[in-house]
Design a protein around this motif. Structure first.
Motif, short mmCIF file in Angstrom:
data_model
loop_
_atom_site.label_atom_id
_atom_site.label_comp_id
_atom_site.label_asym_id
_atom_site.label_seq_id
_atom_site.Cartn_x
_atom_site.Cartn_y
_atom_site.Cartn_z
N MET A 290 6.21 7.01 -8.93
CA MET A 290 5.40 6.25 -7.94
C MET A 290 6.19 6.10 -6.63
SD MET A 290 2.45 4.40 -9.15
CE MET A 290 2.54 2.64 -8.92
N SER A 291 5.51 6.40 -5.56
CA SER A 291 6.15 6.21 -4.25
C SER A 291 5.97 4.76 -3.82
CB SER A 291 5.50 7.14 -3.23
OG SER A 291 4.19 6.66 -2.97
N GLU A 292 6.63 4.41 -2.75
CA GLU A 292 6.49 3.04 -2.22
C GLU A 292 5.04 2.79 -1.76
OE1 GLU A 292 8.55 0.53 -2.18
OE2 GLU A 292 7.55 -0.80 -0.73
N ASN A 293 4.41 3.84 -1.19
CA ASN A 293 3.00 3.67 -0.80
C ASN A 293 2.13 3.43 -2.04
OD1 ASN A 293 2.64 3.98 2.17
ND2 ASN A 293 3.72 5.91 1.80
N ASP A 294 2.39 4.17 -3.12
CA ASP A 294 1.63 3.95 -4.37
C ASP A 294 1.83 2.51 -4.86
OD1 ASP A 294 0.60 6.56 -4.64
OD2 ASP A 294 2.49 7.26 -5.51
N ASP A 295 3.08 2.07 -4.83
CA ASP A 295 3.38 0.70 -5.29
C ASP A 295 2.61 -0.33 -4.46
OD1 ASP A 295 5.11 1.62 -7.17
OD2 ASP A 295 6.94 1.20 -6.02
N GLN A 296 2.65 -0.11 -3.15
CA GLN A 296 1.97 -1.07 -2.27
C GLN A 296 0.47 -1.08 -2.52
OE1 GLN A 296 2.99 -3.32 -0.15
NE2 GLN A 296 5.19 -2.85 -0.10
N PHE A 297 -0.10 0.11 -2.76
CA PHE A 297 -1.55 0.19 -2.97
C PHE A 297 -1.90 -0.50 -4.29
CE2 PHE A 297 -5.44 3.20 -3.34
CZ PHE A 297 -6.23 2.31 -2.61
N ALA A 298 -1.08 -0.25 -5.33
CA ALA A 298 -1.34 -0.89 -6.63
C ALA A 298 -1.27 -2.41 -6.48
CB ALA A 298 -0.33 -0.39 -7.66
N ARG A 299 -0.26 -2.86 -5.76
CA ARG A 299 -0.10 -4.32 -5.58
C ARG A 299 -1.27 -4.89 -4.77
NH1 ARG A 299 4.88 -6.85 -2.13
NH2 ARG A 299 4.01 -8.93 -1.94
N ALA A 300 -1.65 -4.19 -3.72
CA ALA A 300 -2.75 -4.68 -2.87
C ALA A 300 -4.04 -4.78 -3.66
CB ALA A 300 -2.94 -3.75 -1.67
N PRO B 240 -3.57 5.62 0.36
CA PRO B 240 -3.45 5.29 1.78
C PRO B 240 -2.00 4.97 2.14
CG PRO B 240 -5.01 3.81 0.69
CD PRO B 240 -4.41 4.68 -0.38
N ARG B 241 -1.62 5.30 3.35
CA ARG B 241 -0.27 4.96 3.81
C ARG B 241 -0.25 3.50 4.26
NH1 ARG B 241 -0.24 9.01 1.28
NH2 ARG B 241 0.74 10.97 1.91
N PHE B 242 0.73 2.76 3.83
CA PHE B 242 0.88 1.37 4.26
C PHE B 242 1.83 1.37 5.45
CE2 PHE B 242 -1.21 -1.59 1.29
CZ PHE B 242 -1.90 -0.62 0.57
N LEU B 243 1.32 0.95 6.57
CA LEU B 243 2.09 1.07 7.82
C LEU B 243 2.89 -0.19 8.12
CD1 LEU B 243 -0.54 2.90 10.07
CD2 LEU B 243 1.13 3.87 8.47
N VAL B 244 4.04 0.04 8.73
CA VAL B 244 4.88 -1.11 9.10
C VAL B 244 5.10 -1.21 10.60
CG1 VAL B 244 6.07 -1.33 6.89
CG2 VAL B 244 6.98 0.25 8.60
N SER B 245 4.93 -0.10 11.31
CA SER B 245 5.10 -0.19 12.76
C SER B 245 4.40 0.99 13.43
CB SER B 245 6.59 -0.20 13.15
OG SER B 245 7.19 1.03 12.80
N ALA B 246 4.25 0.87 14.73
CA ALA B 246 3.60 1.93 15.51
C ALA B 246 4.17 1.91 16.91
CB ALA B 246 2.09 1.68 15.55
N ASN B 247 4.42 3.08 17.44
CA ASN B 247 4.96 3.16 18.79
C ASN B 247 4.49 4.45 19.45
OD1 ASN B 247 7.19 3.53 20.93
ND2 ASN B 247 7.33 1.42 20.21
N GLY B 248 3.95 4.33 20.65
CA GLY B 248 3.50 5.53 21.37
C GLY B 248 2.46 6.29 20.56
N ALA B 249 2.75 7.58 20.28
CA ALA B 249 1.80 8.42 19.56
C ALA B 249 2.01 8.38 18.05
CB ALA B 249 1.92 9.86 20.06
N TYR B 250 2.93 7.55 17.59
CA TYR B 250 3.36 7.61 16.18
C TYR B 250 3.13 6.30 15.43
CZ TYR B 250 5.75 11.79 17.83
OH TYR B 250 6.02 13.01 18.38
N THR C 123 4.47 4.49 11.56
CA THR C 123 5.51 4.64 10.54
C THR C 123 5.08 3.88 9.28
OG1 THR C 123 7.18 4.77 12.26
CG2 THR C 123 7.97 4.27 10.04
N ASP C 124 5.25 4.53 8.12
CA ASP C 124 4.83 3.86 6.89
C ASP C 124 5.99 3.18 6.18
OD1 ASP C 124 6.21 5.78 5.43
OD2 ASP C 124 4.42 6.77 4.64
N VAL C 125 5.67 2.52 5.05
CA VAL C 125 6.69 1.75 4.33
C VAL C 125 7.83 2.62 3.81
CG1 VAL C 125 5.43 -0.28 3.52
CG2 VAL C 125 5.20 1.86 2.27
N GLU C 126 7.61 3.93 3.72
CA GLU C 126 8.67 4.81 3.25
C GLU C 126 9.53 5.33 4.39
OE1 GLU C 126 6.82 7.80 0.73
OE2 GLU C 126 5.65 6.23 -0.24
N GLY C 127 9.22 4.87 5.61
CA GLY C 127 10.02 5.29 6.77
C GLY C 127 9.57 6.63 7.33
#
Ligand code: PLP
Length: 439
Positions: free
Chosen positions: A1-11, A33-43, A45-49
């Motif tokens: 399980m990736s961190e995104n999978d973990d986050q989705f299961a928890r959510a 789905p990707r769980f996002l932690v930040s956004a800047n410009g055109a990008y 970033t998800d919980v896995e960096g």
């Protein structure tokens, strides 16, 4: 399980479907789905960096790119002065004045005589409809199949992307009486509209329509269609409500109406805005004819209110965003849209995938079909099964597309050569995946 999978299961334990808005759940493309932690410009970033070039742009608001310094500073300054007052502020009037001034055309038409701020696009359209009913004393509403206007009860019939993505014709929980007050007509079909007005025109309060449809993918109105709607509605004493929640201030400085009325002048009675007008904060608006707008409380008998309406932090974000969105920004959005849509088309053509690029100003989308659709039925007849593998190939290569074939792609002015190069590099494999897809 990736961190995104973990986050989705928890959510999913605490949030229905793990999401706070259904299309985010990847229902039609599958996967996590990707769980996002930040956004800047055109990008983003998800919980896995991992970072992704973002073609969702918060579903529209982020025209300047994420965390634009002007917007962030305006928000920080406003927040430091207080998060919410529940009272009037000078900045609300400034925003109303700015919107009024921007929404004009070369002929000097300025349809926004008065503007009220609300918190979401759903509230804006809901209020506009109540206002039209109050003003005309009539009950019925016309909408087009495939147009989305938010999730209020009367507007969920054949409402485009969110429902189409989940293969839902409408929503449970809407009473039969409410549903019966909305008449759904095929898009770009003036004869069908004429027939409805001929039959029930004396009780039609308003027709609501996306200025250019962008919630079933992009489907532009045929030339003169919006003006013809307006003429017909007025013949029968009904109001027009153009929904520019998505297109307003994104497709051009004065929205789709601004672009269109350069060649085909017509004046809407009411207009709804959202997304860009709030610069990424919860803010939306409805505006239009002063005599109609003055039917709102406290002047008139149509009630509408909101604890957070005109919230000072949201207003600061909207003002900063609109002030920064100058002609250079729109020129950049057009150029990026040209480059990316052409690159996608080239890649799909190279793999022999039938497709059409659909375009409305700076917005675009693709249909997997050999002919350009004019309405919702035609959009839904496409080879939608080609999109999920295309989407996932792009995601794997670090490009975040809307997780539904029924959505427009949103670029921002922050797209630089690196972002575009990443999108272009990802396309051949994605096009191969689309070509190999089977129903
Ligand atoms: C055209 C249109 N109208 C209304 C809405 C509803 O806005 P909100 O999601 O802010 O309620 C949307 C949202 O996508 C939209 O695209």
């Amino acid at each position: 399980m990736s961190e995104n999978d973990d986050q989705f299961a928890r959510a999913r334990v605490s949030i229905p479907g793990g999401v706070n808005s259904p299309v985010r759940a990847f229902g039609s493309v599958g996967g996590t789905p990707r769980f996002l932690v930040s956004a800047n410009g055109a990008y983003v970033t998800d919980v896995e960096g991992r970072n992704y070039v973002d073609l969702v742009s918060s579903w529209g608001p982020a025209i300047l790119g994420h965390a634009h310094p002007d917007a962030v500073k305006a928000v920080q300054d406003a927040a430091a002065r207080g998060l919410s007052f529940g009272a009037s502020t000078p900045a609300e009037t400034e925003l109303a004045e700015l919107v009024r001034a921007r929404v004009t055309n070369a002929a000097g038409d300025a349809p926004i005589e008065k503007l009220r701020l609300v918190s979401t696009g759903t509230e804006a359209t809901m209020t506009a409809i109540r206002l039209a009913r109050g003003f005309t004393g009539r009950e019925l509403l016309i909408k087009f199949a495939g147009h989305y206007h938010g999730h209020s009860d009367g507007l969920l019939a054949e409402a485009g992307s969110g429902l189409a993505t989940l293969s839902m014709p409408g929503s449970a929980g809407v009473t039969a009486a409410t549903a019966a007050q909305t008449i759904v007509v095929p898009y770009n079909d003036l004869e069908a509209l004429r027939a409805v007005f001929a039959e029930r025109g004396d009780n039609i309060a308003a027709i609501i329509f996306e200025a250019a449809a962008a919630n079933m993918g992009v489907v532009v109105p045929q030339p003169g269609f919006n003006a013809a709607i307006s003429k017909l509605a007025h013949e029968y004493g009904a109001l027009t409500i153009i929904d520019e929640v998505l297109t307003g201030f994104r497709v051009g400085p004065a929205g789709w109406w601004g672009l269109e009325s350069e060649t085909t002048p017509w004046i809407p009675d009411l207009v709804t805005f959202g997304k860009v007008v709030g610069g990424g904060m919860p803010l939306a608006a409805l505006g239009g004819r002063a005599d109609v707008m003055d039917y709102l409380a406290p002047l008139g008998p149509v009630y509408q209110a909101g604890t957070l309406s005109g919230n000072p932090v949201a207003v600061a974000a909207g003002l900063a965003t609109l002030r920064a969105a100058d002609d250079a920004v729109y020129a950049k959005l057009h150029a990026v849209a040209d480059t990316i849509s052409a690159a996608v088309s080239t890649a799909l053509t190279a793999e022999g995938v039938a497709h059409v690029v659909q375009r409305a100003g700076t917005l675009f989308s693709f249909v997997f079909s050999s002919t350009a659709p004019q309405n919702y039925d035609e959009v839904r007849a496409q080879d939608a099964f080609r999109y999920p593998p295309f989407f996932h190939a792009m995601l794997d290569a670090g490009v975040s597309l809307p997780p539904s074939v029924y959505e427009a792609w949103f670029v921002s002015a922050a797209f630089d050569d690196d972002a575009i190069a990443r999108v272009v590099a990802a396309l051949p494999a994605a096009a191969r995946a689309a070509a190999a897809a089977t129903p």
